[in-house]
Design a protein around this motif. Sequence first.
Motif, PDB file in Angstrom:
ATOM      1  N   MET A 254       0.437  -1.270   0.207  1.00  0.00           N
ATOM      2  CA  MET A 254       0.000  -0.298  -0.362  1.00  0.00           C
ATOM      3  C   MET A 254       1.145   1.266   0.363  1.00  0.00           C
ATOM      4  O   MET A 254       0.422   2.395  -0.180  1.00  0.00           O
ATOM      5  CB  MET A 254      -0.730  -0.551   1.421  1.00  0.00           C
ATOM      6  N   GLN A 255       2.131   1.160   0.781  1.00  0.00           N
ATOM      7  CA  GLN A 255       3.264   2.333   0.731  1.00  0.00           C
ATOM      8  C   GLN A 255       3.390   2.752  -0.582  1.00  0.00           C
ATOM      9  O   GLN A 255       3.732   3.734  -1.121  1.00  0.00           O
ATOM     10  CB  GLN A 255       4.037   2.122   1.342  1.00  0.00           C
ATOM     11  N   GLU A 256       3.790   2.036  -1.576  1.00  0.00           N
ATOM     12  CA  GLU A 256       4.290   1.537  -2.507  1.00  0.00           C
ATOM     13  C   GLU A 256       3.125   2.260  -4.087  1.00  0.00           C
ATOM     14  O   GLU A 256       3.301   2.788  -4.683  1.00  0.00           O
ATOM     15  CB  GLU A 256       5.205   0.748  -3.165  1.00  0.00           C
ATOM     16  N   TYR A 257       2.293   1.201  -3.607  1.00  0.00           N
ATOM     17  CA  TYR A 257       1.151   1.288  -4.629  1.00  0.00           C
ATOM     18  C   TYR A 257      -0.173   1.516  -4.053  1.00  0.00           C
ATOM     19  O   TYR A 257      -1.308   0.556  -3.569  1.00  0.00           O
ATOM     20  CB  TYR A 257       1.060   0.274  -5.530  1.00  0.00           C
ATOM     21  N   PRO A 258      -1.043   2.135  -3.711  1.00  0.00           N
ATOM     22  CA  PRO A 258      -1.688   2.759  -3.243  1.00  0.00           C
ATOM     23  C   PRO A 258      -3.475   2.510  -2.961  1.00  0.00           C
ATOM     24  O   PRO A 258      -3.146   2.999  -4.537  1.00  0.00           O
ATOM     25  CB  PRO A 258      -2.084   4.755  -2.590  1.00  0.00           C
ATOM     26  N   PRO A 259      -3.943   1.843  -2.576  1.00  0.00           N
ATOM     27  CA  PRO A 259      -4.969   1.076  -3.220  1.00  0.00           C
ATOM     28  C   PRO A 259      -6.169   1.698  -3.790  1.00  0.00           C
ATOM     29  O   PRO A 259      -6.372   3.141  -3.207  1.00  0.00           O
ATOM     30  CB  PRO A 259      -5.476   0.491  -1.987  1.00  0.00           C
ATOM     31  N   ASP A 260      -7.254   1.795  -3.931  1.00  0.00           N
ATOM     32  CA  ASP A 260      -7.951   2.368  -4.829  1.00  0.00           C
ATOM     33  C   ASP A 260      -8.975   3.067  -3.342  1.00  0.00           C
ATOM     34  O   ASP A 260      -9.551   4.185  -3.282  1.00  0.00           O
ATOM     35  CB  ASP A 260      -8.658   1.684  -6.034  1.00  0.00           C
ATOM     36  N   ILE A 261      -8.925   2.317  -2.781  1.00  0.00           N
ATOM     37  CA  ILE A 261     -10.173   2.450  -1.804  1.00  0.00           C
ATOM     38  C   ILE A 261      -9.002   1.712  -0.500  1.00  0.00           C
ATOM     39  O   ILE A 261      -8.785   1.066   0.333  1.00  0.00           O
ATOM     40  CB  ILE A 261     -11.099   1.268  -1.703  1.00  0.00           C
ATOM     41  N   LEU A 262      -9.149   2.976   0.892  1.00  0.00           N
ATOM     42  CA  LEU A 262      -8.627   2.683   1.310  1.00  0.00           C
ATOM     43  C   LEU A 262      -8.987   2.509   2.952  1.00  0.00           C
ATOM     44  O   LEU A 262      -9.910   3.876   3.194  1.00  0.00           O
ATOM     45  CB  LEU A 262      -7.181   3.618   1.851  1.00  0.00           C
ATOM     46  N   ILE A 263      -9.077   1.835   3.895  1.00  0.00           N
ATOM     47  CA  ILE A 263      -9.761   1.538   4.615  1.00  0.00           C
ATOM     48  C   ILE A 263      -8.904   1.758   6.234  1.00  0.00           C
ATOM     49  O   ILE A 263      -8.032   0.880   6.323  1.00  0.00           O
ATOM     50  CB  ILE A 263     -10.643   0.325   4.907  1.00  0.00           C
ATOM     51  N   THR A 264      -9.480   2.211   6.941  1.00  0.00           N
ATOM     52  CA  THR A 264      -8.856   2.971   8.093  1.00  0.00           C
ATOM     53  C   THR A 264      -9.229   3.644   9.588  1.00  0.00           C
ATOM     54  O   THR A 264     -10.631   3.599   9.016  1.00  0.00           O
ATOM     55  CB  THR A 264      -7.678   4.056   7.489  1.00  0.00           C
ATOM     56  N   ASN A 265      -8.522   3.852  10.599  1.00  0.00           N
ATOM     57  CA  ASN A 265      -9.314   4.437  11.071  1.00  0.00           C
ATOM     58  C   ASN A 265      -8.495   5.621  11.728  1.00  0.00           C
ATOM     59  O   ASN A 265      -7.332   6.268  11.093  1.00  0.00           O
ATOM     60  CB  ASN A 265      -9.059   3.518  12.820  1.00  0.00           C
ATOM     61  N   PHE A 266      -9.250   6.816  12.483  1.00  0.00           N
ATOM     62  CA  PHE A 266      -8.223   8.449  12.799  1.00  0.00           C
ATOM     63  C   PHE A 266      -7.427   7.980  13.549  1.00  0.00           C
ATOM     64  O   PHE A 266      -6.602   9.005  13.438  1.00  0.00           O
ATOM     65  CB  PHE A 266      -9.640   8.830  13.534  1.00  0.00           C
ATOM     66  N   SER A 267      -7.228   7.051  14.657  1.00  0.00           N
ATOM     67  CA  SER A 267      -5.867   7.546  14.873  1.00  0.00           C
ATOM     68  C   SER A 267      -4.753   6.254  14.429  1.00  0.00           C
ATOM     69  O   SER A 267      -3.569   7.059  14.330  1.00  0.00           O
ATOM     70  CB  SER A 267      -5.959   6.339  16.312  1.00  0.00           C
ATOM     71  N   MET A 268      -5.182   5.765  13.060  1.00  0.00           N
ATOM     72  CA  MET A 268      -3.500   4.986  12.209  1.00  0.00           C
ATOM     73  C   MET A 268      -3.229   6.206  11.447  1.00  0.00           C
ATOM     74  O   MET A 268      -2.277   6.722  10.824  1.00  0.00           O
ATOM     75  CB  MET A 268      -4.310   3.678  11.731  1.00  0.00           C
ATOM     76  N   LEU A 269      -4.232   7.160  10.820  1.00  0.00           N
ATOM     77  CA  LEU A 269      -4.578   7.896   9.758  1.00  0.00           C
ATOM     78  C   LEU A 269      -3.616   8.991  10.249  1.00  0.00           C
ATOM     79  O   LEU A 269      -2.508   9.638   9.890  1.00  0.00           O
ATOM     80  CB  LEU A 269      -5.860   8.319   9.411  1.00  0.00           C
ATOM     81  N   ASN A 270      -3.902  10.056  11.667  1.00  0.00           N
ATOM     82  CA  ASN A 270      -2.950  10.795  12.713  1.00  0.00           C
ATOM     83  C   ASN A 270      -1.603  10.429  12.385  1.00  0.00           C
ATOM     84  O   ASN A 270      -0.400  10.712  11.761  1.00  0.00           O
ATOM     85  CB  ASN A 270      -3.726  10.557  13.961  1.00  0.00           C
ATOM     86  N   ILE A 271      -1.473   9.131  12.044  1.00  0.00           N
ATOM     87  CA  ILE A 271       0.210   8.475  12.455  1.00  0.00           C
ATOM     88  C   ILE A 271       0.635   8.604  11.222  1.00  0.00           C
ATOM     89  O   ILE A 271       1.590   8.863  10.591  1.00  0.00           O
ATOM     90  CB  ILE A 271       0.205   6.723  12.668  1.00  0.00           C
TER      91      ILE A 271
END
Length: 571
Positions: A254-271
């Motif tokens: 995902m770091q190399e080729y970001p997915p079309d749809i990324l699922i995460t939570n706010f804590s991880m997004l902040n990080i």
Amino acid sequence: MARRFADFAAKGLFGDEFPLHLHQYQAFKNVLINQKNIVVTSGTGSGKTESFLIPLIANILKESENWTPPKPKEESWWNTENKWKAVRSNETRKAAVRGLILYPLNALVEDQLGRLRKALDSDLARNWLKSYRNGNKLYFGRYTGKTPIPGKTTDNNKQRKLKGIMQGLEHNQAQLRDYYHNLITSLTNNLCDETKKKIKFELQNEKENEFLFDDNLSDQQINTLQLKLQGKLDEKLTFLSQVDGSELVSRWDMQEYPPDILITNFSMLNIILTRQIEQKMFETTKEWLAEDKSNSFYLILDELHAYRGTSGTEVAYVIRTLLDRLGLTPDSKQLRVLATSASLDEGGKHFLEDFFGIPIDRFEIITGEREGQIIYNESNEFKDKKDSFIGFYHEIKNKCIREEEAIKNFCQSLNSIYDPSSPLDSLYYVLEKSGVLNAFIRQCEKPRSLKDLSIELFNESLDMSAIGGLLHGIVTARRKGQVVLPLRAHLFFRNFQGLWACSNPKCSEVKEEYNYEGRRVGKLYHQPQVQCSCGSKILDFYYCQNCGDPFLGGYKIASNHPDEENGGHFI
């Protein structure tokens, strides 16, 4: 676009000829045609998730019409070498996060994964994309603390660890597919007992299981059973990460080729907004947005009502940081905000403006109203037919006859027409005609217990068979192939706070049905007591979770009395 999307949606997101709810259609129209942000506030179980998945997937699917085909794919790196290689390294199209789905809890992230696997990575969806999108896939990925592997791709130890994970996932996938393939291909007129036993287990809650009680299967029965087993395989695959499909499993991919749809939570997004290792995900998405002004970034928030107060303020700042990183502003025409919430009053509209920094007139608030009991016949006929519901329940529960026969008997007992060519429609007709559906909806305007429903509908507080027959009828009946009344049951379990047991193995208070030779404790108690009615002491009851051996616990005090064993006794 609508016809193409409907065709693709039928491969996993919905079934064939699935009619959209009004709020789902309104979401589709407002986002894709009216170019507006939306908040959907329909009730629990009404399909709010589909309200944002439909426009999101439709938008990506439209863009995919112009994607260039990928190059031939090489064999997976984890089966050929130790050095990591991105699974999308053969692609020629632009990788970017087209939609970001944010959840407050990891549990909700896991639930969403299953839906996306079904919608984008089913065998039918794969074949459709291969035929109509030049072999391109719609990629998605979960990026949370559970996602492997943290750190740099140059770390040999971590490469070996990821290799083992990918091989394990691939093995599980292949094992599951082989198991069901063998069951499907072994279906013949004469099944061996072992295969029949396995198929019965897999279809234990399906009415098609009744076919297996026949000595010989017809070609139509074999075809039906094969389709059912294929459906079971598709269902179980939604619980697995398939390493050869649309799901990106590792952080590195995902770091190399970001997915079309990324699922995460706010804590991880902040990080990840602050760490260097993930910055390519945002940079490539920003480049994709800059390449074409028609490209839109979908920001999706589920359970919006969870972000009130101080924590909501923190989340709002994280969102602003994200938009800034992508070169967007809250009023950007390339931004689409899609959110769901339990409710939204006037104060909630001000919250929307403050939270996103977007004027309220840029939002469309979509509410979903449930169909009321008025659409069903009002009658008390069912109240005099309690025995019919009880009989239907026991015939289904005991499996003494086929489900079609049970439905036929039920219809006849209520003086209703039974059509052998459409038994499920006949079941709907008899329920609707009796007035029980109208009464059931009236009683369930608020959550009700089964006992309360049984009392109100059948004047019965002890035997739950009548309400059991009604519930089975509701979940089984179909109206033109559609479920009549979608039900949601909440099951509550209360754990033991503790168990206590009489210390006398020969306790006279143990009921005869629970007494057996070798019993090592007396009567069990769910509340602490000092003494059993048999006269013996009651102590804490424990058992070994591995072997099941019972133990008694307590506090032992010293004693000099000559009759006390080991110089003490339990209190």
